[in-house]
Design a protein around this motif. Structure first.
Motif, PDB file in Angstrom:
ATOM      1  N   PRO B 381       0.845  -1.197   0.000  1.00 18.99           N
ATOM      2  CA  PRO B 381       0.000   0.000   0.000  1.00 18.99           C
ATOM      3  C   PRO B 381       0.884   1.253   0.000  1.00 18.99           C
ATOM      4  CG  PRO B 381       0.069  -0.989   2.178  1.00 18.99           C
ATOM      5  CD  PRO B 381       0.817  -1.918   1.263  1.00 18.99           C
ATOM      6  N   ASN B 382       0.398   2.288  -0.530  1.00 18.73           N
ATOM      7  CA  ASN B 382       1.092   3.585  -0.529  1.00 18.73           C
ATOM      8  C   ASN B 382       2.516   3.487  -1.084  1.00 18.73           C
ATOM      9  OD1 ASN B 382      -1.175   4.689   0.877  1.00 18.73           O
ATOM     10  ND2 ASN B 382      -0.328   3.749   2.757  1.00 18.73           N
ATOM     11  N   ASN B 384       5.965   4.357  -2.888  1.00 20.54           N
ATOM     12  CA  ASN B 384       6.680   5.626  -3.048  1.00 20.54           C
ATOM     13  C   ASN B 384       7.870   5.426  -3.986  1.00 20.54           C
ATOM     14  OD1 ASN B 384       7.870   8.105  -2.872  1.00 20.54           O
ATOM     15  ND2 ASN B 384       8.687   7.808  -0.788  1.00 20.54           N
TER      16      ASN B 384
END
Lengths: 375, 519
Positions: B381-382, B384
């Motif tokens: 998730p998330n 970067n």
């Protein structure tokens, strides 16, 4: 010399041997050194004190009759030797110049003549005591030797703290396939001598503790031979019939990384010595008692002084010099064992000078700073 | 013997199909099963004999004789190995070991196996159990024979003196074949009577072998053995595979930590060591220049190592650097050479479509594009992509391990890309883990990930600066890299794709890397 026939046979054979003189000029064998290790900015040999040798004598360090070592005297000898070497007042400061709590220290002893000739357990024990004073943990200390059978006879484990390892190349980790010296001396098929792997995998520093011995092939055996033939395998191939390649092999092995960088301290145990029949001499007749220890970082300088000690004792005993390689001196191994005026190899005492040319230390006795003390 | 003879006979007869043993012990007899199995090699245990037994030629039992010591220092003298290998190399295909001393029968069987000759054994009855165990081992490890590998040709004049010389060459592991005339493909042809090998040179077999070795040079020796001088090697191969069989003639025939070099770039694919524990592994497998090196731990009598040439991948030169698209239909990728990965790190096939990896290169960069079909994605998730993602390998990821230093294969770089364009790059030094830079190292590479949900394929592309992975000069066509291509996929059970299986539950086995060649 028990058989004139044998002697004649030797002399006939000797005439066929091209190199029966130390004066023979022969090519340096073609060495190929394989290692992944780079030298330290300041390698351990010749180290912080090139050319400096401290000798500490003590008439009380060993009882010649019983060969019992006086441990307190040894302790004092080591303290004085180390502080004199480094110029510190407190032995801990001396040891702290070489070792700290992060080190894994390999102690290279010599027990190829055990129990009659070996690095004395009392000496090794006090070295370990000193290492502990600067924070080296027993679990990070390993007394070691290349060959397995010999080290068991010395019983070091009975003298040292629990946790200290006593190992050989046969019992722990084996040999490092990535660090070896490849050379073909006499047409042997196995041309590699591998470094024991505990050196490359575990140790950060090595203390070299040889003793004082005559050697039938290398003339004498001290610091250099102990840290070379004693750390690499397949070295006996350098002796073939009367010839030996000790002259260059010892220095080449000793200068191979990481041995050269990692061996930061040499303490030569001269409480008891061997003046003939080395290195495996088991005949007490050939033992003598120099009652001293030498300290330094320069193995060449220390071994240079060892030559004189062995040769002086041989002279005192009426034996030929370690430099004597006259063809008339050669005989069988049995004759050599019985007669100190017999050679079985062309002794290559010059290996020490050769090691000096490799940058391992100072050979010129006039340039050696030798300090002698008595406790 | 600890078991009743009949029981023992049954055990051996059932075990040995390929080699057709038959053993008479204490008056018992059984009929030989018909020779069959994978190899052409057959062993008959007397008195069960083949129909053409009369064509078998008597050979002495293999043995070891210590060199006499005349009292002078001779510490480097090797004992004298009595191997029949030279007889077999001379063409003998059917051997009768008529008189085999106690304990030697397993060695005789191993010798015949190594040289792929048919043999009749007449063992000491007390060796029945040991021989049975050996025959079982050999049967399990028999395979169709491959041609012997040799780079020395010996023009054999058939003389006894030449026989002695051939014997010495076998003992010295100078691998030869007997030829009628010089063959150009061989590195060395030995013909007695020539300038290099005058007739007098045969007078001393040891000197003769030394002369052959000198002329060939150690750099061209197909096999070398370090740590033993009583082991005879036999090497066969077909260009992509090779089999090395080592026969130990030493006193108790137990060998410990023999270091072996084989000329050629191989990776061990399988091995079998007689008398070794089941969990034994080949140790310290490394490519060393043109050689492959490994250590064989403790074994008894015979060791078999199967070698494979490494998998290869080419990278095609691109005219210029290009933008990352993660699109196999992009012009740069459409015709790029590619390899497929369909197995895990143990070499076990992974169900479903394979992963495809393409490669291009320019003067400055190495490009890789992974095409990864999936059933289910394991994504963070998330994500970067702007920063390095630690432990990216806990999710779906494609990986390359790449090194240029063939002398130090433990040094390489690890670079990863995820479907979401996350990345992590690491400097690895397995020789000196304490000094490796690990994640502190930054290659400066670029990545692009793309997920095609409709087709259930994700793509990961890398542009890696050569300056980060190669300390040599500007890359040139023909340059080789050691490379491992991997992918971790899905949720439990996760799949661990390996282009060149490592044989361990671990990607970090540099000896198993394949080769990337710039084209």
């Amino acid at each position: 010399m028990d058989s004139p026939v044998d002697r004649r046979r030797f002399l006939a054979a000797a005439a066929l041997v091209p190199a029966l003189s130390a004066l023979d000029v022969r090519a340096i064998p073609k060495y190929r050194v394989v290692t992944r290790f780079k030298p330290w900015p300041k390698p351990g040999m010749p180290g912080a004190y090139p050319g400096r040798v401290i000798t500490v004598h003590s008439p009380n360090c060993i009882d010649e009759a019983t060969e019992k070592v006086d441990a307190p005297t040894v302790r004092e000898m080591i303290s004085r030797g180390m502080t004199t070497l480094t110029g510190d007042r407190d032995p801990r400061d001396s040891w702290a110049r070489f070792f700290n709590a992060d080190d894994y220290v390999g102690i290279k002893i010599n027990c190829s003549g055990a129990p009659g000739a070996m690095s004395m357990p009392d000496v090794v024990a006090d070295v370990i005591r000193n290492l502990q004073t600067v924070g080296v943990q027993p679990a990070n200390i390993c007394i070691h030797e290349r060959a397995g059978g010999q080290i068991n006879q010395a019983r070091y484990e009975q003298f040292v703290p629990a946790g200290v390892r006593v190992e050989s190349g046969n019992t722990w980790l084996g040999y490092d396939p990535g660090v070896y010296v490849d050379v073909n001396f006499f047409g042997e098929d196995d041309t590699r001598s591998y470094l024991i792997r505990m050196v490359t995998d575990r140790f950060t520093k090595i203390i070299n503790i040889p003793n004082m011995k005559d050697h039938s092939a290398s003339g004498v055996t001290g610091c250099l031979k102990n840290i070379s033939y004693g750390e690499f395998n397949n070295v006996a191939r350098s002796h073939y019939r009367y010839k030996t390649e000790c002259l260059t092999f010892i220095g080449t092995l000793a200068s191979t990384e990481p041995i050269r960088s990692m061996t930061v301290l040499n303490i030569m145990d001269g409480l008891r010595g061997v003046w003939h029949g080395g290195p495996f001499s088991t005949n007490r007749r050939y033992r003598f008692y120099p009652k001293q220890m030498k300290f330094g970082t320069d193995p060449v300088a220390m071994d240079r002084l060892l030559i004189d000690i062995i040769d002086a004792e041989r002279k005192r005993q009426g034996a030929i010099s370690v430099w004597n390689v006259a063809p008339t001196t050669f005989g069988t191994s049995q004759q050599w064992e019985q007669d100190p005026n017999i050679n079985r190899f062309v002794r290559e005492t010059g290996h020490i000078e050769y090691a000096g040319t490799l940058g391992l230390g100072v050979y010129d006795v006039n340039r050696i700073q030798h300090t002698e003390l008595t406790v | 013997m600890t078991r009743p003879a009949t029981q023992l006979l049954l055990a051996i007869s059932c075990a040995i199909v390929a080699v057709t043993p038959d053993l008479k012990v204490q008056g018992s007899d059984t009929r030989s099963p018909a020779p069959s199995g994978q190899g052409s090699w057959k062993i008959y245990v007397s008195p069960a004999l083949p129909p053409d037994a009369s064509t078998y030629v008597d050979v002495p039992a293999p043995s070891l004789q210590p060199m006499p010591n005349d009292g002078y220092a001779q510490v480097t003298l090797a004992p004298w190995v009595q191997s029949n290998g030279w007889r077999f190399m001379r063409g003998l295909q059917k051997a009768r070991y008529a008189a085999i001393p106690r304990t030697v029968a397993p060695l005789a069987a191993a010798e015949a196996f190594a040289f792929n000759v048919d043999a009749i054994l007449n063992p000491d009855p007390a060796d029945a159990a040991d021989l049975g165990t050996m025959l079982e081992f050999l049967k399990v490890n028999a395979q169709p024979p491959m041609p012997p590998l040799a780079n020395i040709g010996i023009v054999d004049d058939g003389s006894p003196a030449m026989g002695e010389a051939l014997n010495m060459l076998i003992r010295r592991n100078l691998l030869y074949k007997v030829v009628k005339q010089p063959e150009r493909k061989l590195d060395l042809t030995v013909e007695v009577g020539t300038k290099d090998f005058p007739k007098e040179s045969l007078a001393n077999p040891s000197d003769f072998a030394a002369r052959v070795r000198e002329k060939l040079t150690d750099d061209k020796r197909l096999v070398r053995i370090f740590g033993a001088n009583t082991v005879v090697a036999r090497l066969t191969g077909d260009g992509t595979r090779a089999r090395l069989v080592l026969v130990a003639y030493g006193r108790n025939r137990t060998m410990q930590d023999i270091r072996v070099t084989v000329l050629g770039k191989y990776r061990p694919a399988a091995f079998a060591l007689y008398g070794a524990p089941a969990d034994t592994k080949l140790l310290d497998v490394i490519p060393a220049g043109q050689f492959t090196e490994f250590t064989i731990p403790r074994f008894n009598t015979v060791a078999i190592v199967d070698l494979q040439t490494p998998v290869r991948m080419t990278s095609a030169r691109a005219g210029r650097d290009f933008e990352l698209t993660a699109n196999p239909r992009a012009p740069e990728w459409r015709t790029a050479p590619r390899v497929q990965i369909g197995t895990d790190y143990f070499g076990k096939a992974i169900a479903g479509a394979p992963t495809t990896v393409r490669s291009r290169w320019t003067d400055k960069h190495l490009y890789l594009l992974y095409e990864c079909p999936y059933d289910e994605l394991n994504l963070r998730p998330n994500p970067n992509p702007a920063a390095e993602t630690p432990q990216l390998w806990n999710n779906d990821v494609a990986e390359v391990f790449v090194g240029w230093d063939f002398e130090h294969i433990g040094r390489y770089k690890e670079l990863q890309v995820s479907p979401q364009s996350e990345w992590v790059d690491l400097d690895i030094d397995r020789d000196n883990p304490r000094t490796q830079a690990g994640m502190r190292w930054n290659s400066g590479y670029s990545v692009k990930g793309r997920i095609d949900s409709a087709k259930k394929v994700w793509y990961g592309e890398m542009r890696i600066p050569f300056s980060a992975i190669d300390e040599r000069t500007t890359p040139l066509a023909g340059r080789e890299f050691r490379i491992g291509l991997y992918r971790i996929a899905g949720n439990e059970p996760r799949q661990f794709y390996a282009w060149s299986p490592t044989g361990q539950a671990n990607f970090h086995v540099p000896a198993a890397f394949g080769m990337l060649i710039l084209r």
